[in-house]
Structures are given as structure tokens and as C-alpha cells.
Design an enzyme around this catalytic site. Structure first.
Site, mmCIF file in Angstrom:
data_model
loop_
_atom_site.group_PDB
_atom_site.id
_atom_site.type_symbol
_atom_site.label_atom_id
_atom_site.label_comp_id
_atom_site.label_asym_id
_atom_site.label_seq_id
_atom_site.Cartn_x
_atom_site.Cartn_y
_atom_site.Cartn_z
ATOM 1 C CE LYS A 27 7.261 1.887 8.216
ATOM 2 N NZ LYS A 27 7.135 3.269 8.037
ATOM 3 N NE ARG A 102 3.042 3.060 3.641
ATOM 4 C CZ ARG A 102 4.197 2.697 3.695
ATOM 5 N NH1 ARG A 102 4.671 1.346 3.536
ATOM 6 N NH2 ARG A 102 5.100 3.658 3.557
ATOM 7 N NE ARG A 140 14.630 7.541 3.941
ATOM 8 C CZ ARG A 140 13.689 6.964 4.247
ATOM 9 N NH1 ARG A 140 13.414 5.941 5.258
ATOM 10 N NH2 ARG A 140 12.631 7.041 3.426
ATOM 11 N NE ARG A 173 12.734 5.598 -0.675
ATOM 12 C CZ ARG A 173 12.075 5.078 0.256
ATOM 13 N NH1 ARG A 173 12.434 4.344 1.086
ATOM 14 N NH2 ARG A 173 10.551 5.570 0.552
ATOM 15 N NE ARG A 184 7.444 8.572 1.310
ATOM 16 C CZ ARG A 184 8.859 8.610 2.054
ATOM 17 N NH1 ARG A 184 9.756 9.474 1.715
ATOM 18 N NH2 ARG A 184 9.359 7.482 2.630
HETATM 19 P P1 AMP Z 1 8.222 2.907 1.964
HETATM 20 O O1 AMP Z 1 9.323 2.460 1.441
HETATM 21 O O2 AMP Z 1 7.656 1.799 2.952
HETATM 22 O O3 AMP Z 1 8.361 4.197 2.585
HETATM 23 O O4 AMP Z 1 7.328 3.004 0.611
HETATM 24 C C1 AMP Z 1 7.558 3.796 -0.281
HETATM 25 C C2 AMP Z 1 6.109 3.827 -1.202
HETATM 26 O O5 AMP Z 1 5.650 2.603 -1.620
HETATM 27 C C3 AMP Z 1 5.139 4.445 -0.395
HETATM 28 O O6 AMP Z 1 5.092 5.698 -0.397
HETATM 29 C C4 AMP Z 1 3.816 3.918 -1.248
HETATM 30 O O7 AMP Z 1 3.709 4.477 -2.584
HETATM 31 C C5 AMP Z 1 4.318 2.526 -1.630
HETATM 32 N N1 AMP Z 1 4.013 1.457 -0.637
HETATM 33 C C6 AMP Z 1 4.558 0.871 0.249
HETATM 34 N N2 AMP Z 1 4.067 0.038 1.126
HETATM 35 C C7 AMP Z 1 2.851 0.120 0.731
HETATM 36 C C8 AMP Z 1 1.677 -0.413 1.281
HETATM 37 N N3 AMP Z 1 1.527 -1.201 2.320
HETATM 38 N N4 AMP Z 1 0.492 -0.089 0.670
HETATM 39 C C9 AMP Z 1 0.438 0.933 -0.271
HETATM 40 N N5 AMP Z 1 1.484 1.477 -1.026
HETATM 41 C C10 AMP Z 1 2.822 1.215 -0.303
#
Ligand code: AMP
Length: 234
Positions: A27, A102, A140, A173, A184
Site C-alpha cells: 500500500k 482499518r 523490509r 522498523r 499485525r
Molecule cells: P502501517 O504503517 O500502516 O503498517 O501501520 C503501523 C501501525 O500503526 C499499525 O500496526 C497500527 O498499530 C497503527 N495504525 C496505522 N493505521 C491505523 C489505523 N487506521 N487504525 C489503527 N491503527 C493504525
């Protein structure tokens, strides 16, 4: 369709684009490519939350433990962040949501926001098989200086673990460790994946694309074509 840059002086063929898919489905990479191509900003809730952690502010302190564990941050906090971001002038022409919504509560909040403005969103679901997701997530790496993303399996840096652009040592990360990756993916299965059925039931526009094997620029062109076809059909 022009291969690149649909942005120059033109309206984007989509106003609210939701990139939907599990962690590791690409994404973020696609959002960055599409942002250049469509001329509308990427809104990544993960990046916004990480910025608050880096800033060390109250929100950052509240969410850092949750993010380290791989669980989702509370809906009210994320909805408020997104609403504030969407009010910025650069979103007036359109925006690409990366990692939001989400949960059903988030999808409902976004739906209300869009209905009030008479905007119809387009959801693109990037489908990737489980094994490829694990490979992508464990491989990654990111440059902490310029943000460039690498993958040891598909886009390795020229020199081991060092950024091609500025020579900074790459980092993993914190939430890309094996245990957190599992959490996740579980959170995705439990809370996010069910949104596909919700989008369908609501009659929201949903396109599904196989995102397992194409290199990012090829997949980006497929997404752009799908967006343009969809805009013509409306
Ligand atoms: P990402 O970078 O999109 O993989 O997000 C990393 C982390 O941020 C996720 O594992 C969640 O802990 C938090 N996070 C990101 N977007 C959301 C969302 N829309 N709702 C809830 N938590 C989020």
C-alpha cells in the site's frame, strides 16, 4: 492512457482513493507512486502516528506501546487524525488513504465524512498471499534519513544494509520483527479484512487486484488503468 503523470494541470480521475490490503501488500509503495501519477497526496495513518512518536508528544507516547505490539490504535484517535488531515488544502483535489480505514468504525466515520461532501470513494484491494507477505515484511528495510524503502528479497540496496541515496545505515522498523508481524497480520484478519464484506454490502466501489508478483511500477500502471476505467464507467 498516459503512462506517467496524470497530474499536470488535470483533475485526478479519483477523489478519495482507499488503498486496502494486509501489512506488506505494498500500500505504501503504491501510494507513493500513485501520488506522483495522480497529483494528490498520500495520507498514511501509520506514518502520521510514527511522526507523533518521533515528536515525543502526548499522542506519540500514548500510541507507541500499542504500535510496538502490532495492535491497532483506538478508532477515535485515528479518526481525529484523519479528519484533521483531510481538512488541509492539499486534500481539496483528492487524496490517497493508505492504511485507513482499518475497522468498521473507521469505515463508517470515513463514509459519513465523504457523504457530507458528496464524494464517492474507490477502494482498491491489493491481494497478496500469506507467504509473500511474510517474505516482504521480514525483508523490509528503511533509510532513517530519507525514508527510502528497500527489501532484501526484491529491492536490495547496492551495498549491504546501506541506503543507495545517502549512505545511511538502513533500519528495520520495530514492528517488522517476527512476533509483531504475526500480531499485525492477526489484527488484519480479525478487524480489517471483514471490511471487504462491509464495503460490498454498502455498495461501495471496490476493485480487487492481484498484487503478489508484479514489480511496483507495473502494478502502479494496472491500478491507474483500473482507476481510469472506473471513472469512465461512472
Ligand atoms: P502501517 O504503517 O500502516 O503498517 O501501520 C503501523 C501501525 O500503526 C499499525 O500496526 C497500527 O498499530 C497503527 N495504525 C496505522 N493505521 C491505523 C489505523 N487506521 N487504525 C489503527 N491503527 C493504525
Amino acid at each position: 492512457m498516459p503512462e506517467q503523470d496524470l497530474s499536470a494541470g488535470k483533475r485526478s480521475p479519483v477523489q478519495a482513493l482507499v488503498l486496502f490490503g494486509p501489512p506488506g501488500s505494498g500500500k505504501g509503495t503504491q501510494a507513493k507512486l500513485l501520488m506522483q501519477c495522480l497529483g494528490i497526496p498520500q495520507i498514511s495513518t501509520g506514518d502520521m502516528l510514527r511522526e507523533h512518536i518521533t515528536a515525543g508528544n502526548v499522542l506519540g507516547q500514548e500510541v507507541s506501546g500499542i504500535m510496538r505490539s502490532g495492535a491497532l490504535v483506538a478508532d477515535e484517535k485515528v479518526n481525529a487524525l484523519v479528519e484533521e488531515r483531510l481538512a488541509k488544502p492539499d486534500c481539496a483535489k483528492g487524496f490517497i488513504l493508505d492504511g485507513y480505514p482499518r475497522t468498521q468504525q473507521q469505515a463508517e466515520a470515513l463514509g459519513r465524512w465523504l457523504v457530507r461532501r458528496d464524494i464517492a470513494e474507490l477502494v482498491i484491494h491489493l491481494i497478496v498471499d500469506y507467504n509473500s507477505l511474510i517474505t516482504r515484511l521480514t525483508g523490509r528495510r528503511q533509510c532513517p534519513h530519507c525514508g527510502t524503502l528497500y527489501n532484501l528479497f526484491s529491492k536490495a540496496p547496492k551495498q549491504d544494509e546501506v541506503c543507495d541515496l545517502d549512505g545511511t545505515k538502513l533500519i528495520i522498523r520495530e514492528d517488522d520483527s517476527a512476533a509483531v508481524i504475526k500480531e499485525r497480520l492477526d489484527a488484519y484478519d480479525r478487524q480489517t479484512q471483514p471490511l471487504i464484506a462491509y464495503f460490498r454490502n454498502q455498495g461501495r466501489r471496490l476493485l480487487e487486484l492481484d498484487a503478489s508478483s508484479d514489480p511496483p511500477p507495473v502494478l502502479m500502471k494496472k491500478i491507474c488503468s483500473a482507476i481510469q476505467d472506473n471513472a469512465r464507467e461512472r
